[in-house]
Structures are given as structure tokens and as C-alpha cells.
Design a protein around this motif. Structure first.
Motif, PDB file in Angstrom:
ATOM      1  N   SER A   1     -35.876   5.579 -53.301  1.00  0.00           N
ATOM      2  CA  SER A   1     -36.461   5.449 -54.634  1.00  0.00           C
ATOM      3  C   SER A   1     -35.324   5.168 -55.617  1.00  0.00           C
ATOM      4  CB  SER A   1     -37.187   6.739 -55.025  1.00  0.00           C
ATOM      5  OG  SER A   1     -36.244   7.788 -55.208  1.00  0.00           O
ATOM      6  N   ASP A   2     -35.675   4.790 -56.843  1.00  0.00           N
ATOM      7  CA  ASP A   2     -34.644   4.554 -57.861  1.00  0.00           C
ATOM      8  C   ASP A   2     -33.833   5.824 -58.103  1.00  0.00           C
ATOM      9  OD1 ASP A   2     -35.300   1.902 -58.167  1.00  0.00           O
ATOM     10  OD2 ASP A   2     -36.501   2.211 -59.978  1.00  0.00           O
ATOM     11  N   ALA A   3     -34.507   6.965 -58.131  1.00  0.00           N
ATOM     12  CA  ALA A   3     -33.805   8.234 -58.355  1.00  0.00           C
ATOM     13  C   ALA A   3     -32.838   8.531 -57.209  1.00  0.00           C
ATOM     14  CB  ALA A   3     -34.809   9.374 -58.510  1.00  0.00           C
ATOM     15  N   GLN A   4     -33.280   8.279 -55.981  1.00  0.00           N
ATOM     16  CA  GLN A   4     -32.410   8.502 -54.821  1.00  0.00           C
ATOM     17  C   GLN A   4     -31.231   7.541 -54.836  1.00  0.00           C
ATOM     18  OE1 GLN A   4     -35.508   7.974 -51.899  1.00  0.00           O
ATOM     19  NE2 GLN A   4     -35.469  10.154 -51.340  1.00  0.00           N
ATOM     20  N   GLN A   5     -31.485   6.279 -55.216  1.00  0.00           N
ATOM     21  CA  GLN A   5     -30.409   5.284 -55.277  1.00  0.00           C
ATOM     22  C   GLN A   5     -29.385   5.688 -56.342  1.00  0.00           C
ATOM     23  OE1 GLN A   5     -29.846   2.874 -53.180  1.00  0.00           O
ATOM     24  NE2 GLN A   5     -28.076   2.048 -54.242  1.00  0.00           N
ATOM     25  N   LYS A   6     -29.856   6.139 -57.498  1.00  0.00           N
ATOM     26  CA  LYS A   6     -28.939   6.575 -58.555  1.00  0.00           C
ATOM     27  C   LYS A   6     -28.132   7.789 -58.113  1.00  0.00           C
ATOM     28  CE  LYS A   6     -31.514   4.714 -62.432  1.00  0.00           C
ATOM     29  NZ  LYS A   6     -32.328   4.980 -63.608  1.00  0.00           N
TER      30      LYS A   6
ATOM     31  N   LEU B   1     -27.345   8.548 -55.001  1.00  0.00           N
ATOM     32  CA  LEU B   1     -26.386   8.058 -54.009  1.00  0.00           C
ATOM     33  C   LEU B   1     -25.192   7.394 -54.701  1.00  0.00           C
ATOM     34  CD1 LEU B   1     -25.564   7.547 -51.070  1.00  0.00           C
ATOM     35  CD2 LEU B   1     -26.963   5.478 -51.136  1.00  0.00           C
ATOM     36  N   ILE B   2     -25.455   6.592 -55.703  1.00  0.00           N
ATOM     37  CA  ILE B   2     -24.382   5.934 -56.454  1.00  0.00           C
ATOM     38  C   ILE B   2     -23.479   6.974 -57.106  1.00  0.00           C
ATOM     39  CG2 ILE B   2     -23.890   4.499 -58.483  1.00  0.00           C
ATOM     40  CD1 ILE B   2     -26.508   2.956 -57.739  1.00  0.00           C
ATOM     41  N   ALA B   3     -24.087   7.987 -57.726  1.00  0.00           N
ATOM     42  CA  ALA B   3     -23.301   9.027 -58.398  1.00  0.00           C
ATOM     43  C   ALA B   3     -22.440   9.801 -57.402  1.00  0.00           C
ATOM     44  CB  ALA B   3     -24.233   9.978 -59.157  1.00  0.00           C
ATOM     45  N   ILE B   4     -22.999  10.139 -56.258  1.00  0.00           N
ATOM     46  CA  ILE B   4     -22.231  10.866 -55.237  1.00  0.00           C
ATOM     47  C   ILE B   4     -21.098   9.995 -54.708  1.00  0.00           C
ATOM     48  CG2 ILE B   4     -22.307  11.869 -52.916  1.00  0.00           C
ATOM     49  CD1 ILE B   4     -25.168  12.810 -53.565  1.00  0.00           C
ATOM     50  N   ASN B   5     -21.385   8.715 -54.443  1.00  0.00           N
ATOM     51  CA  ASN B   5     -20.340   7.809 -53.973  1.00  0.00           C
ATOM     52  C   ASN B   5     -19.216   7.686 -54.998  1.00  0.00           C
ATOM     53  OD1 ASN B   5     -21.245   7.195 -51.410  1.00  0.00           O
ATOM     54  ND2 ASN B   5     -22.488   5.485 -52.099  1.00  0.00           N
ATOM     55  N   GLU B   6     -19.559   7.643 -56.281  1.00  0.00           N
ATOM     56  CA  GLU B   6     -18.541   7.581 -57.337  1.00  0.00           C
ATOM     57  C   GLU B   6     -17.667   8.837 -57.304  1.00  0.00           C
ATOM     58  OE1 GLU B   6     -17.712   5.341 -59.818  1.00  0.00           O
ATOM     59  OE2 GLU B   6     -19.099   3.838 -59.049  1.00  0.00           O
TER      60      GLU B   6
ATOM     61  N   THR C   1     -25.697   0.772 -61.986  1.00  0.00           N
ATOM     62  CA  THR C   1     -27.135   0.810 -61.737  1.00  0.00           C
ATOM     63  C   THR C   1     -27.418   0.079 -60.434  1.00  0.00           C
ATOM     64  OG1 THR C   1     -27.542  -1.275 -62.882  1.00  0.00           O
ATOM     65  CG2 THR C   1     -27.598   0.740 -64.238  1.00  0.00           C
ATOM     66  N   PRO C   2     -28.582   0.312 -59.833  1.00  0.00           N
ATOM     67  CA  PRO C   2     -28.928  -0.448 -58.619  1.00  0.00           C
ATOM     68  C   PRO C   2     -28.909  -1.962 -58.859  1.00  0.00           C
ATOM     69  CG  PRO C   2     -30.381   1.433 -58.837  1.00  0.00           C
ATOM     70  CD  PRO C   2     -29.563   1.361 -60.108  1.00  0.00           C
ATOM     71  N   GLU C   3     -29.318  -2.393 -60.057  1.00  0.00           N
ATOM     72  CA  GLU C   3     -29.314  -3.826 -60.371  1.00  0.00           C
ATOM     73  C   GLU C   3     -27.888  -4.359 -60.425  1.00  0.00           C
ATOM     74  OE1 GLU C   3     -30.930  -1.512 -62.368  1.00  0.00           O
ATOM     75  OE2 GLU C   3     -32.888  -1.855 -61.448  1.00  0.00           O
ATOM     76  N   ALA C   4     -26.977  -3.605 -61.027  1.00  0.00           N
ATOM     77  CA  ALA C   4     -25.579  -4.033 -61.108  1.00  0.00           C
ATOM     78  C   ALA C   4     -24.945  -4.083 -59.720  1.00  0.00           C
ATOM     79  CB  ALA C   4     -24.788  -3.096 -62.018  1.00  0.00           C
TER      80      ALA C   4
END
Length: 131
Positions: free
Chosen positions: A58-63, A65-70, A105-108
Motif C-alpha cells: 500500500s502507499d503507507a507501506q511503501q512510505k 519502507l522508504i523511511a526505514i531504508n533512509e 515519495t513512491p512517485e519520485a
């Protein structure tokens, strides 16, 4: 010569899905070896691996994941270098480069991924033309 039951090889599914895991995570989660990471960092890695295994996030899960990866990137978990001086340089680079940047963001991320694929196509095309 008779084989005993103790000599049999038994194969079973691993406890954890190794897809998306690094070498250390495979050793700790699949083979049960102990980790030297602090609990908070290990939890972030576990959360990251769980999210990475989800095929349709989901968008929330993707965000998330991005935050954790950062966070893991800033801790140096995304850099692989055996040279200590270069590792220090990469860590400092990450600190300066990403200090004030919000997570992508997922789009970026999708846009950046497409740009990388275009660059690879251009490079491979030029390499094929020169042969």
C-alpha cells in the motif's frame, strides 16, 4: 553397510523467506545465528525485510519502507565496502547529502528508477555501437 536414521537429510522450508535479505540477515533469520546489532536497529531491519517481501505494498507501506531504508542508509547499511577509509567517506557523504532531505515519495522513486533505466539503455547502446 546400513544407513541409520540419524544420517538422513531432512529438507524443510526456511523459517523466514530469504528474498530481500542480505547475507547477515540470512544467517541470523534463516539459520538462527545470533546478531551483534542493538535491538532497535535489528527491529528496523526486520521491519524492512517484512515490508520488502510484500509484493503489492500500500502507499503507507511503501512510505514506511522508504523511511526505514533512509534510516538504514544513514546508518551505513546500504553501503558495501571493505575499505575502512572509504566506508568513512561514504558515511560522511550520506550525512551531508541527505541531512535535510525528506524521504522520497513512491512517485519520485519510480521516476528515478525510470531515469536510471534510460541511462543504462543509452550506455549499453553506445557500448554496442562501438563494438
Amino acid at each position: 553397510m546400513q544407513k541409520s536414521d540419524a544420517a538422513r537429510l531432512v529438507i524443510s522450508e526456511p523459517f523466514a523467506d530469504p528474498r530481500g535479505m542480505g547475507f547477515t540477515a540470512t544467517l541470523t533469520q534463516v539459520f538462527g545465528l545470533s546478531t551483534t546489532l542493538d535491538l532497535a536497529t535489528q527491529q528496523q531491519i526486520d521491519d524492512r525485510n517484512a515490508l520488502a517481501r510484500i509484493e503489492q505494498r500500500s502507499d503507507a507501506q511503501q512510505k514506511e519502507l522508504i523511511a526505514i531504508n533512509e534510516k538504514l542508509n544513514r546508518l551505513g547499511f546500504m553501503n558495501e565496502s571493505r575499505e575502512p577509509l572509504y566506508q568513512e567517506f561514504l558515511s560522511a557523504w550520506q550525512d551531508v547529502r541527505y541531512a535535510d532531505r525528506p524521504p522520497l515519495t513512491p512517485e519520485a522513486i519510480a521516476k528515478r528508477h525510470e531515469a536510471m533505466k534510460d541511462l543504462i539503455r543509452q550506455l549499453t547502446s553506445k557500448a554496442e555501437q562501438s563494438h
